[in-house]
Design a protein around this motif. Sequence first.
Motif, PDB file in Angstrom:
ATOM      1  N   TYR A 187     -17.992  17.204  16.282  1.00  0.00           N
ATOM      2  CA  TYR A 187     -17.874  18.667  16.213  1.00  0.00           C
ATOM      3  C   TYR A 187     -19.257  19.242  15.913  1.00  0.00           C
ATOM      4  O   TYR A 187     -19.607  19.478  14.756  1.00  0.00           O
ATOM      5  N   ILE A 201      -4.421  22.305  19.798  1.00  0.00           N
ATOM      6  CA  ILE A 201      -5.297  22.706  20.893  1.00  0.00           C
ATOM      7  C   ILE A 201      -6.497  23.482  20.372  1.00  0.00           C
ATOM      8  O   ILE A 201      -7.636  23.285  20.827  1.00  0.00           O
ATOM      9  N   ALA A 202      -6.269  24.356  19.378  1.00  0.00           N
ATOM     10  CA  ALA A 202      -7.368  25.154  18.828  1.00  0.00           C
ATOM     11  C   ALA A 202      -8.431  24.277  18.185  1.00  0.00           C
ATOM     12  O   ALA A 202      -9.632  24.564  18.275  1.00  0.00           O
ATOM     13  N   LYS A 205     -10.368  22.033  20.983  1.00  0.00           N
ATOM     14  CA  LYS A 205     -11.318  22.808  21.785  1.00  0.00           C
ATOM     15  C   LYS A 205     -12.684  22.935  21.115  1.00  0.00           C
ATOM     16  O   LYS A 205     -13.674  23.265  21.781  1.00  0.00           O
ATOM     17  N   CYS A 208     -17.286  18.797  20.951  1.00  0.00           N
ATOM     18  CA  CYS A 208     -18.280  18.782  22.030  1.00  0.00           C
ATOM     19  C   CYS A 208     -18.294  17.379  22.631  1.00  0.00           C
ATOM     20  O   CYS A 208     -19.248  16.612  22.476  1.00  0.00           O
ATOM     21  N   SER A 215      -5.976  15.480  25.193  1.00  0.00           N
ATOM     22  CA  SER A 215      -5.210  16.476  25.934  1.00  0.00           C
ATOM     23  C   SER A 215      -4.087  15.837  26.733  1.00  0.00           C
ATOM     24  O   SER A 215      -2.942  16.316  26.708  1.00  0.00           O
ATOM     25  N   GLN A 281       0.268  29.604  26.416  1.00  0.00           N
ATOM     26  CA  GLN A 281      -0.924  28.841  26.040  1.00  0.00           C
ATOM     27  C   GLN A 281      -1.603  28.244  27.267  1.00  0.00           C
ATOM     28  O   GLN A 281      -2.831  28.243  27.376  1.00  0.00           O
ATOM     29  N   HIS A 285      -4.094  32.989  30.475  1.00  0.00           N
ATOM     30  CA  HIS A 285      -5.527  33.049  30.149  1.00  0.00           C
ATOM     31  C   HIS A 285      -6.024  34.482  29.961  1.00  0.00           C
ATOM     32  O   HIS A 285      -7.057  34.706  29.333  1.00  0.00           O
TER      33      HIS A 285
END
Length: 331
Positions: A187, A201-202, A205, A208, A215, A281, A285
């Motif tokens: 991260y 998911i938050a 995301k 890096c 997923s 979700q 978008h």
Amino acid sequence: MQETPFCLSVGHLLFNMSESNSTDFTNPSTFILLGIPGLEASHVWISIPFCAIYAIALLGNFIILFIVKTEPSLHGPMYYFLCMLAVTDLVLSTSILPKMLSIFWFYSREINFSACLTQMYFILSFSVIESGILVAMAFDRYVAICDPLRHSSTLSNPVVAKIGLAMVLRGIMLILPHPFLVRRWPYCRTNIIPHTYCEHIAVVKLACADIRISSYYSLSVAFLVIGTDVFFIAVSYTQILRAIFSLPTKDARLKTFGTCGSHLCVILAFYIPHLFAALSQRFGHNVALHFHVLMANIYLLVPPMLNPIIYGVKTQQIRERLVQRFTHKGT
């Protein structure tokens, strides 16, 4: 000073793995939960309905547990599964609300990295457990209506206990890889989560790195659990409806179908918000971020509030016991 609710800190040791084995792993000590992005000025007002939902969920589920425990006539498979559902709802709502309210009321936005993973694990695993309990309740209704003479022997207390244990183990094992996968990502961008809790998911995301494994596994588990559970529920109720429509009189059909009414309402209250949130979700978008966050909270918090209300109103035995308790206290 960081404030973390007790239910989020009990699992710290579960994910307290050594970092010495991976020198390139960037492990933030804390994440920052923003609450509901774009609605920060309204956090106090938004907290009022959420606090009311939590209070109703706590009161209602504890009442269900108390009534079933103190009434020997309710010591049967249907009510044992209902108690399992109540405990699951209590864990789910308590995993989210205390930290959310601390954000809204005290601006306590920091959450320890391990506490974040623990919260994520509790939310995901108990959601899977609740889905499994709904399948078990559908099977109970199927046996009670389609094969009533063998109901007590088919769903004896040891069998009910084994079914409950199987549902718990399924939730524990299927979700266990999630926090370990999340923990291995670096991260290096930011530790700010635009959410009220550590939604899977938050958090993912923010990594890096190539997060396709996490997923794909998340999608596989979701489709496996929801697809399998909805299929078995549909099969159970297909057989139930056949048995109901074969009854000779309309009154008998309505009375028999009424025994399934509360369970059907609970199923709809659980799966429809989950489906709507998942679709928004994945495909919404262009929808505002605060709408996604609100939906993610609603689909986890509303069912624990509605379930005891639905069973309290629609189940005659529980309603009668509840009225007796209040009338005895009144006299």
